[in-house]
Design an enzyme around this catalytic site. Structure first.
Site, PDB file in Angstrom:
ATOM      1  N   TYR A  41      47.197 146.205  58.887  1.00 30.36           N
ATOM      2  CA  TYR A  41      47.741 145.466  59.893  1.00 30.36           C
ATOM      3  C   TYR A  41      46.717 144.575  60.886  1.00 30.36           C
ATOM      4  O   TYR A  41      45.312 145.009  60.743  1.00 30.36           O
ATOM      5  CB  TYR A  41      48.334 146.621  60.986  1.00 30.36           C
ATOM      6  CG  TYR A  41      47.592 147.175  61.789  1.00 30.36           C
ATOM      7  CD1 TYR A  41      47.024 147.034  63.081  1.00 30.36           C
ATOM      8  CD2 TYR A  41      46.974 148.594  61.369  1.00 30.36           C
ATOM      9  CE1 TYR A  41      46.457 147.982  63.836  1.00 30.36           C
ATOM     10  CE2 TYR A  41      46.363 149.651  61.995  1.00 30.36           C
ATOM     11  CZ  TYR A  41      46.012 149.073  63.264  1.00 30.36           C
ATOM     12  OH  TYR A  41      44.926 150.098  63.806  1.00 30.36           O
ATOM     13  N   CYS A  42      47.225 144.049  61.680  1.00 34.16           N
ATOM     14  CA  CYS A  42      46.421 143.213  62.683  1.00 34.16           C
ATOM     15  C   CYS A  42      46.942 142.753  63.904  1.00 34.16           C
ATOM     16  O   CYS A  42      47.956 143.678  64.260  1.00 34.16           O
ATOM     17  CB  CYS A  42      45.716 141.910  62.147  1.00 34.16           C
ATOM     18  SG  CYS A  42      47.111 140.849  61.682  1.00 34.16           S
ATOM     19  N   ARG A  43      46.728 141.900  64.684  1.00 33.78           N
ATOM     20  CA  ARG A  43      47.343 141.488  66.126  1.00 33.78           C
ATOM     21  C   ARG A  43      48.608 140.712  65.734  1.00 33.78           C
ATOM     22  O   ARG A  43      49.511 141.130  66.308  1.00 33.78           O
ATOM     23  CB  ARG A  43      46.411 140.856  67.006  1.00 33.78           C
ATOM     24  CG  ARG A  43      46.986 140.655  68.269  1.00 33.78           C
ATOM     25  CD  ARG A  43      46.109 139.628  69.136  1.00 33.78           C
ATOM     26  NE  ARG A  43      45.826 138.306  68.779  1.00 33.78           N
ATOM     27  CZ  ARG A  43      46.508 137.277  68.832  1.00 33.78           C
ATOM     28  NH1 ARG A  43      47.623 137.237  69.318  1.00 33.78           N
ATOM     29  NH2 ARG A  43      46.046 136.185  68.064  1.00 33.78           N
ATOM     30  N   MET A  68      50.447 144.938  64.613  1.00 35.20           N
ATOM     31  CA  MET A  68      50.304 146.297  65.109  1.00 35.20           C
ATOM     32  C   MET A  68      51.571 146.685  65.787  1.00 35.20           C
ATOM     33  O   MET A  68      52.257 147.826  65.744  1.00 35.20           O
ATOM     34  CB  MET A  68      49.215 146.770  66.049  1.00 35.20           C
ATOM     35  CG  MET A  68      48.963 148.030  66.277  1.00 35.20           C
ATOM     36  SD  MET A  68      47.414 148.256  66.986  1.00 35.20           S
ATOM     37  CE  MET A  68      47.656 147.960  68.847  1.00 35.20           C
TER      38      MET A  68
END
Length: 71
Positions: A41-43, A68
């Site tokens: 995951y990331c932003r 996220m």
């Protein structure tokens, strides 16, 4: 696997996550257990998609949750 920057990671991350920024991932693939599925995951989902593609190219099974907030 949190592929955001260390600064983003230190501001908050999912429980049990490890941080390998997407820009460093190619050189750090050996840190991941190839026998286990990787949740990435990331932003916003852009970096996690890039990371998921790279991981799959190297034989990892990947679940890309994108941002996220989707957790």
């Amino acid at each position: 696997l949190d592929v955001r920057t260390p600064q983003e990671f230190s501001a908050g991350h999912l429980p049990g996550a490890i941080n390998i920024p997407v820009d460093a991932l190619g050189g750090r693939l050996t840190e991941l257990d190839g026998r286990r599925e990787v949740v990435v995951y990331c932003r916003s989902g852009r970096r996690s998609a890039i990371a998921a593609s790279l991981l799959r190219e190297h034989g990892h099974e990947v679940i890309d949750i994108g941002p996220m907030s989707a957790w």
